[in-house]
Design an enzyme around this catalytic site. Sequence first.
Site, PDB file in Angstrom:
ATOM      1  N   PHE A  15       0.824  -1.207   0.000  1.00  0.00           N
ATOM      2  CA  PHE A  15       0.000   0.000   0.000  1.00  0.00           C
ATOM      3  C   PHE A  15       0.860   1.259   0.000  1.00  0.00           C
ATOM      4  CE2 PHE A  15      -1.916  -3.525   2.289  1.00  0.00           C
ATOM      5  CZ  PHE A  15      -3.077  -3.722   1.558  1.00  0.00           C
ATOM      6  N   HIS A 139      -3.237  -0.860  12.712  1.00  0.00           N
ATOM      7  CA  HIS A 139      -3.801   0.484  12.706  1.00  0.00           C
ATOM      8  C   HIS A 139      -4.850   0.708  13.786  1.00  0.00           C
ATOM      9  CE1 HIS A 139      -1.316   1.097   9.404  1.00  0.00           C
ATOM     10  NE2 HIS A 139      -2.128   1.695   8.561  1.00  0.00           N
TER      11      HIS A 139
END
Length: 205
Positions: A15, A139
């Site tokens: 990503f 996260h």
Amino acid sequence: MIADLPADIHDLKGFLSSAEGEALYRHALQASTRGPVLEIGSYCGKSTIYLGLACRANDSTVFALDHHRGSEEHQPGEFFHDPELYDTGEALFDSFREFRRNIRAAGLDETVVPVVAGSAAAARHWHTPLSMLFIDGGHSLDAALADYRCWSGHLLRGGILAIHDLFEDAHAGGQAPIAIYRMALESGLFEAVERADSLGVLRRL
């Protein structure tokens, strides 16, 4: 231009944008003259390759820390789940095989040291000073806080702290990474150096 950057780097699972990868490379190229780099959250190795090529130029090392079982968003049924990285025999997500394949193909086996463990477990007896720390792990707020608290104290003065996936708008992305970014700034121990897409780069004072 980054010497020896694999031609297929943009096709690797991950990503990281080109601008983010190039920023990591530039800062690691300078920082790794002083000591090793540690990355939290290697996934399939895209960011590790940028860091590794910089470290190889200085005969330094990247410690690539990841339990390779995926973050919350990589699990079955979640938005970023990749069936190709799911081990049906073990019924577990597993990115380590893909990571090793990509690191080997990039010629970085002698530069990148995989640390296959959770962040807190790996930090428990860690004593090696770091020239650069790249946080791109779980996260959730608990995971991001643990990464920051466990590892930022190991940075040398003048060392680089890079944090991925910074989004001011909660609709654009999770808020845990930017929370620890702001925490670092508010601590008075770090100064902002650069932003590249969702990557924030700070320097320890």
